[in-house]
Design an enzyme around this catalytic site. Structure first.
Site, mmCIF file in Angstrom:
data_model
loop_
_atom_site.group_PDB
_atom_site.id
_atom_site.type_symbol
_atom_site.label_atom_id
_atom_site.label_comp_id
_atom_site.label_asym_id
_atom_site.label_seq_id
_atom_site.Cartn_x
_atom_site.Cartn_y
_atom_site.Cartn_z
ATOM 1 N N THR A 115 0.720 -1.099 -0.172
ATOM 2 C CA THR A 115 0.112 -0.193 0.078
ATOM 3 C C THR A 115 0.873 1.277 0.075
ATOM 4 O O THR A 115 0.550 2.102 -0.849
ATOM 5 C CB THR A 115 -0.994 0.011 1.162
ATOM 6 O OG1 THR A 115 -1.778 -1.356 1.348
ATOM 7 C CG2 THR A 115 -1.914 1.216 1.341
ATOM 8 N N CYS B 11 -9.066 -7.487 1.583
ATOM 9 C CA CYS B 11 -9.395 -5.897 1.770
ATOM 10 C C CYS B 11 -10.800 -5.910 1.217
ATOM 11 O O CYS B 11 -11.406 -5.005 1.576
ATOM 12 C CB CYS B 11 -8.679 -4.985 0.767
ATOM 13 S SG CYS B 11 -6.633 -5.393 1.044
HETATM 14 C C1 LIG Z 1 -2.002 -6.788 -5.629
HETATM 15 C C2 LIG Z 1 -1.894 -6.005 -4.305
HETATM 16 N N1 LIG Z 1 -1.442 -4.903 -4.198
HETATM 17 C C3 LIG Z 1 -1.287 -4.196 -2.917
HETATM 18 C C4 LIG Z 1 -1.553 -4.812 -1.674
HETATM 19 C C5 LIG Z 1 -1.326 -4.260 -0.480
HETATM 20 O O1 LIG Z 1 -0.008 -4.676 0.009
HETATM 21 P P1 LIG Z 1 0.035 -4.523 1.777
HETATM 22 O O2 LIG Z 1 -0.791 -5.547 2.397
HETATM 23 O O3 LIG Z 1 1.548 -4.858 1.877
HETATM 24 O O4 LIG Z 1 -0.212 -3.091 2.055
HETATM 25 C C6 LIG Z 1 -2.047 -6.147 -2.033
HETATM 26 C C7 LIG Z 1 -2.662 -7.060 -0.770
HETATM 27 O O5 LIG Z 1 -3.453 -7.693 -0.571
HETATM 28 C C8 LIG Z 1 -2.505 -6.822 -3.191
HETATM 29 O O6 LIG Z 1 -2.717 -8.147 -3.356
#
Ligand SMILES: Cc1ncc(COP(=O)(O)O)c(C=O)c1O
Length: 383
Positions: free
Chosen positions: A71, A325
């Protein structure tokens, strides 16, 4: 027996990762910016880890920047690149099936006056390269596209996009959200002509809250965090040393035999798919055959995915209805964009695997899913 098939949401850390995190907390707790011996020792270890990570993707050490994960990397890169160029070029190209950390960042930038083109996807979730080419304008500064989609595992044609962008006379930056592809596809960002890339540690048995950005040498962005100037001024804040140590260990282990690991996971996924197709009626496989090795999305007709998920949980099987999410919200924007029917969207389950899964677990999974689907269908009066 506990079977964990929710590895796209997060993975179980390797024991060696946990040991490294504990070591950093117990022993290497000094601040790497401190100039005494203890600080210098930590700084030296972080340097070695950065080296190991850069080697894993054929990059230079100075092209790797630690962040808190996917993120933050997505936010930093998209906002930071656009911020530099938006006076002259404020157009961004992305897709409708990105992760919320990209979609909501783009929404925010639209509110600030940027223009965003969202490319549509076909029934497999794939974008059309010609549509991407047509979307490019003189004001386009950034293309941000995920390598692998976290809900269905579709792989986007990043190499072709990179090649095309390289052939243009005007520079357009390419950012790739590689959170679901790093360690699942063996690729080098420089060969793909990628300018910026986001990676997250907890998706490959590292700790949560740590990840890294790849920023191609000489590419600039405006930092989101200002402060003590750590990470060459791109990401200020005292280094998350336990996180970095754990991430370094995960990178080391996963890359020891990456091709073999990918092959192992793909074999397990194909076994799961074939056995479900063979044993359970009324299903639709939503992941295409050429998708990533670890994600299998399947709709079970006449059943609510959420109900099935909790049914499976009773028997020790952990899966997901979509992305972690979005699973608490209604419906999947990805399956919706792939034009699945309401019944198919509601009945979707994502099985996501890792190298820690076994063939025995996969066969047990099929047995549990078959019995659960049969039970639920009989409860609601279907065969
Ligand atoms: C494709 C993708 N991008 C970004 C993220 C976000 O990553 P983080 O959990 O390290 O913030 C995720 C997490 O589910 C993801 O699957």
């Amino acid at each position: 027996m506990e079977i964990y098939l929710d590895n796209s949401a997060t993975t179980k850390p390797y024991q060696e990762v946990i040991d490294k995190v504990v070591y950093a907390l117990n022993t290497d707790y000094a601040n790497p910016s401190s100039i005494h011996r203890k600080g210098i020792e930590v700084e030296k270890n972080i340097k070695l880890i950065r080296q190991n990570i850069s080697r894993s993707i054929g990059a230079k050490d100075k092209e790797i920047y630690f962040t808190s994960g996917g993120t933050e990397s997505n936010n930093t890169i998209i906002r930071g690149v656009v911020s530099i160029h938006k006076k002259r070029k404020n157009h961004i190209i992305s897709t409708t099936i990105e992760h919320p950390s990209v979609l909501n960042t783009l929404k925010d930038l639209e509110d600030d006056g940027c223009e965003v083109t969202y490319l549509k996807v076909d029934e497999h979730g794939r974008i059309n390269l010609d549509e991407l080419k047509e979307a490019i304008k003189p004001t386009t500064c950034l293309i941000t596209i995920m390598h692998v989609n976290n809900e269905v595992g579709v792989v986007q044609p990043i190499q072709e996009i990179g090649k095309y962008l390289k052939s243009l006379s005007e520079k357009i930056y390419l950012h790739v959200d590689a959170v679901q592809s790093y360690s699942k596809i063996n690729f080098k960002p420089s060969r793909y002509n990628i300018d910026f890339m986001s990676v997250s540690g907890h998706k490959f048995h590292g700790p949560k809250g740590i990840g890294f950005m790849y920023i191609k040498e000489n590419n600039r962005l405006k930092p989101m965090l200002t402060g003590g100037g750590q990470e060459i001024g791109i990401r200020s804040g005292t280094e998350n040393t336990p996180g970095v140590y754990g991430l370094g260990e995960a990178v080391k282990i996963i890359n020891e035999n990456l091709d073999k690991t990918i092959e192992k996971i793909a074999k397990l996924k194909n076994l799961l798919k074939d056995e479900i197709i063979k044993n359970i009626e009324g299903i639709k496989v939503n992941s295409s055959d050429d998708g990533v090795c670890h994600i299998l999305n399947i709709s079970f007709s006449g059943i609510k995915g959420e109900v099935l998920l909790h049914y499976l949980e009773q028997r020790g099987l952990y899966v997901s209805t979509g992305s972690a999410c979005s699973s608490k919200k209604k419906g999947s924007h990805v399956l919706n964009e792939m034009k699945l029917t309401k019944d198919e969207i509601e009945g979707a389950i994502r099985f996501s695997l890792s190298d820690l899964n076994t063939e025995e677990e996969i066969l047990e999974t099929v047995k549990i899913v078959k019995e659960s689907v049969t039970d639920l269908r009989s409860i609601i009066g279907r065969k």
